[in-house]
Design an enzyme around this catalytic site. Sequence first.
Site, mmCIF file in Angstrom:
data_model
loop_
_atom_site.group_PDB
_atom_site.id
_atom_site.type_symbol
_atom_site.label_atom_id
_atom_site.label_comp_id
_atom_site.label_asym_id
_atom_site.label_seq_id
_atom_site.Cartn_x
_atom_site.Cartn_y
_atom_site.Cartn_z
ATOM 1 N N LYS A 14 -13.044 -5.692 9.083
ATOM 2 C CA LYS A 14 -12.418 -6.992 9.321
ATOM 3 C C LYS A 14 -11.846 -7.035 10.727
ATOM 4 O O LYS A 14 -11.600 -6.005 11.366
ATOM 5 C CB LYS A 14 -11.317 -7.277 8.291
ATOM 6 C CG LYS A 14 -10.184 -6.257 8.215
ATOM 7 C CD LYS A 14 -9.045 -6.477 9.185
ATOM 8 C CE LYS A 14 -7.935 -5.468 8.990
ATOM 9 N NZ LYS A 14 -6.928 -5.465 10.078
ATOM 10 N N MET A 122 -9.401 -1.973 11.764
ATOM 11 C CA MET A 122 -10.537 -2.734 11.252
ATOM 12 C C MET A 122 -10.631 -2.719 9.734
ATOM 13 O O MET A 122 -11.574 -3.266 9.156
ATOM 14 C CB MET A 122 -11.832 -2.198 11.866
ATOM 15 C CG MET A 122 -11.907 -2.367 13.376
ATOM 16 S SD MET A 122 -13.320 -1.501 14.121
ATOM 17 C CE MET A 122 -14.682 -2.389 13.376
ATOM 18 N N GLY A 123 -9.687 -2.069 9.073
ATOM 19 C CA GLY A 123 -9.626 -2.136 7.615
ATOM 20 C C GLY A 123 -10.692 -1.355 6.887
ATOM 21 O O GLY A 123 -10.954 -1.624 5.713
ATOM 22 N N GLY A 124 -11.303 -0.361 7.531
ATOM 23 C CA GLY A 124 -12.395 0.365 6.887
ATOM 24 C C GLY A 124 -11.972 1.066 5.606
ATOM 25 O O GLY A 124 -12.665 0.970 4.589
ATOM 26 N N ASP A 166 -4.155 -4.624 2.835
ATOM 27 C CA ASP A 166 -5.412 -5.287 3.213
ATOM 28 C C ASP A 166 -6.462 -5.251 2.112
ATOM 29 O O ASP A 166 -7.466 -5.963 2.197
ATOM 30 C CB ASP A 166 -6.009 -4.623 4.463
ATOM 31 C CG ASP A 166 -5.274 -4.979 5.738
ATOM 32 O OD1 ASP A 166 -4.555 -5.993 5.734
ATOM 33 O OD2 ASP A 166 -5.423 -4.241 6.725
#
Length: 335
Positions: A14, A122-124, A166
Amino acid sequence: MTESRWYHTSPPAKLNLFLELLARRDDGFHELDTVMIAIDWRDELRLRRTSQPGVRLSVDWIPDRAAVANELQVKEEDELLFIPTDDKNLVVRALNRLSEALCLDGGWEVQLNKNIPSGAGMGGASSDAASALQLGWEAASETHSKMPATSKRELLLPLAAEIGSDVPFFFGGPSFGGDPRANEGIQCARATGRGEKLEFFRLANPLHAVVIYPAASVSTAEVYSRCSVPDSPHSSDDLVLALQGMPAETTFSLHNTLEAPARGLSSRIDPALECLSKAGLTHCHMTGSGSACFALADSSQQAALAAETLRSTFPGGALIRPVMSCVVPSEIHIA
């Protein structure tokens, strides 16, 4: 119990197009106003149920560790490429909580192939956890004779919020657990609270961007410890209207109040922002708590050309990718 079939999906990353702090909460978190899009920079996740208790997680990099290390200009054993396989990994934590909630016997075999860097904003890890919960529910439904009467949504969303702020975003819109067609075109969400209160909406047009991960992870806790709540917080109202194709009172802008403290922690963020700007892209910002930075492009062609140029001009190692917005959740496939 018999082993289930393999279930697999491709968890997306994201970008935070907007991130503002509104207040500090009593629980140590912050009240946020953030706008997020899912992008097609994806990990690969496969799992199945097994008779052996616990979670057996194996991790590798795509296409392989050596290739990613070469792009980042680091050694293969560098901590940037380290992904835990114990309960420090949100996938393990998610599946353990799912097993408890469903009273499952046995355990899980999981294969995670990483594309999305960690410590990037990036929310991985959150996306992987959300996908693990979804795949786990489907695999349990196949082999577990006592699935609860509660709906998929009612059980998984509270678990997701417990695991990370998230994580619920990667379940997608309000039809999660119902008719997937109701989520068609939903590519963006405004999140408030500590990030778990979500309002999904459809983008008027797909968004194209270039993302740079500049071979440096940043601690989210350290970034937040250095930030302060502004006296007059920005609002994402005009950006949300613009993304939906509606007229706004003012020209929209992107914003990330965590950018300044993160830049103080990593000397790699400023060069990333400068190179994105020099590449002719617009709205150059950091995502989340960093260290990944992005800029918007007018088209997929412009994004691809800019990414190619940046790979030859960016000083030092980095993962540089052209991306575009995508829908969440990602599709589930059964082997």
